[in-house]
Design an enzyme around this catalytic site. Structure first.
Site: not given
Ligand code: ARG
Length: 457
Positions: A23, A110, A156, A283, A290, A317, A322, A325
């Site tokens: 990630s 986590n 309208h 134009k 837009e 978790y 992931q 984000k």
């Molecule tokens: N890259 C992971 C995320 O964004 C970080 C947390 C990873 N935790 C795990 N137990 N693999 O969620």
């Protein structure tokens, strides 16, 4: 870069799977938050006697050096690392050795990632709030300028009653003021520290979560460790606030697109915020407006993906999270880009009040005022409404406006009519008399501008 979880694992992970799992391309933008979170963690560990003061110092110095090295371009984030947490921790250990290996005591990625996102989004929400305020200010300034520019108000998309361009623009400023407050609300609920929840079940170390939260400027700590690491409500709330910002920007854009068409020509966009056609030399296209309208769907998509990502997850978790984000970052990036273009686009467009007035003159937008005038002479509103309707039909037959219809034609239908009716249906007078609170009369629009300026302060 090696894996943080090497130990149990023996064989190498498949290259494609490893990349799939990675990630860092997304979360590297949280390097500052990750490092500052770790500095606070080390400080707490040392204060609680979980690591030695010397190790604490070494870790903090090492982390601060990594931060300034990244900031100043001396250290490049290695995109082969799994994520930003891995990169920072491994870089620290490479640089300072043994003490670096003690940093991850009494925490997990986590709670670390849950902390980083909150810290990062706190800054983003603040910055987006500033951009919203900027557009509110632009709208207010333009409204001041346009507070006497009469134009038809529509329902309208049919001409309905007189308003002004100023009144119309202030409606958008009001929407944005609610967006600002929603964003702040969401940020307020997000200000709860998850750090110290660890993987899911807290820790046996004698940590001080409140102290660590305080170091990071959080007013509260998550009350339940399972919830602390698995809560992404704040992403949904922020995403929803951002989706509404886009709804409002999209509606404004739609109007600007209409207004700049030859059918309306109430405004003309500045060259800097319009484009030409590769084939049609005449134009002038409202591409920016837009695109804002078009990008609205992306942000709705981000919100919907966030909701969907969460709905089936067992506690605590799961790697699905992931995805949070990329989605919420995209929503913020998109909204910020749109706001950044919207402000100067609105700020530089030229008003064409004569065209607004021409549109206001046709379309019988003073018909309600005529009915109200009759009510003033004692006629019940429903009867006045019907009589006015007949007069409008008469005007349509003759191809004239209510102002142009001769007094005899009025008197044929009611003896109540006299010369003063023309004053009552004069479009400017119709506007000036709409002084009810929130209405379009210039003094009322002034009050609205004042209200928005108070919020911006
Ligand atoms: N890259 C992971 C995320 O964004 C970080 C947390 C990873 N935790 C795990 N137990 N693999 O969620």
């Amino acid at each position: 870069m090696g894996k943080l979880w090497a130990g149990r694992a023996s064989g190498a992970i498949d290259e494609a799977a490893e990349d799939f799992n990675r990630s860092i391309r997304v979360d590297s933008r949280m390097y500052r938050e990750d490092i500052l979170g770790s500095v606070a963690h080390a400080r707490m560990l040392a204060a609680c006697g979980i690591i030695s003061p010397e190790d604490g110092e070494a870790i903090i110095d090492g982390l601060n050096a990594i931060l300034s090295d990244i900031d100043e371009g001396r250290l490049e984030i290695d995109l082969s690392a799994e994520d930003i947490h891995t990169f920072v921790e491994q870089t620290l250990t490479e640089r300072i050795g043994e003490p670096g290996k003690r940093l991850h005591t009494a925490r997990s990625r986590n709670d670390q990632v849950a902390l980083d996102i909150r810290m990062y989004l706190r800054g983003r929400a603040e910055a987006t709030g500033e951009l919203i305020k900027k557009l509110m200010l632009t709208l207010s300034c333009r409204a001041e300028e346009a507070k006497t520019m009469v134009m038809p108000g529509y329902t309208h998309l049919q001409r309905a009653q007189p308003v002004t361009m100023g009144h119309h623009l202030m409606a958008y400023a009001m929407m944005l003021s609610r967006d600002l407050s929603r964003l702040r609300d969401a940020a307020g609920r997000m200000a709860v520290s998850p750090i110290g929840c660890c993987a899911l079940a807290g820790t046996t170390y004698d940590t001080d979560r409140h102290y660590e939260a305080q170091l990071l400027d959080f007013g509260a700590v998550a009350e339940n460790s399972l919830d602390g690491v698995s809560d992404r409500d704040f992403c949904v709330e922020l995403g929803s606030a951002l989706a509404l910002v886009m709804t409002h920007l999209s509606r404004l854009s739609e109007e600007i697109i209409l207004w700049s068409s030859w059918e309306f020509k109430f405004v003309e966009l500045a060259e800097a915020y319009s484009t030409g056609s590769s084939i049609m030399p005449q134009k002038k296209n409202p591409d920016m407006a837009e695109l804002i309208r078009g990008k609205t769907g992306r942000v709705y998509g981000d919100l919907f993906a966030l909701l969907t990502m969460l709905k089936g997850l067992p506690l605590a978790y799961n790697k699905d999270m992931q995805e949070d984000k990329e989605l919420i970052f995209d929503a913020f990036d998109t909204v910020d880009a749109c706001l950044t273009v919207a402000s100067p686009m609105v700020g530089t467009m030229t008003f064409l009040p004569r065209n607004m007035r021409r549109a206001a003159a046709a379309g019988f937008i003073n018909a309600t005022d005529l009915a109200d005038w009759l009510v003033g002479r004692g006629m019940p509103f429903r009867t006045a409404y019907k009589l006015t309707g007949e007069l409008v039909a008469e005007c349509t037959r003759r191809g004239v406006t209510l102002e142009e219809l001769p007094l005899e034609a009025y008197r044929e239908r009611s003896g109540l009519f006299d010369e003063t009716l023309y004053d009552a249906i004069n479009i400017d007078n119709c506007l000036m008399r709409r002084t009810s609170y929130g209405g379009p009369a210039p003094e009322s629009v002034e009050r609205q501008i004042e209200y928005i300026r108070e919020i911006i302060k």
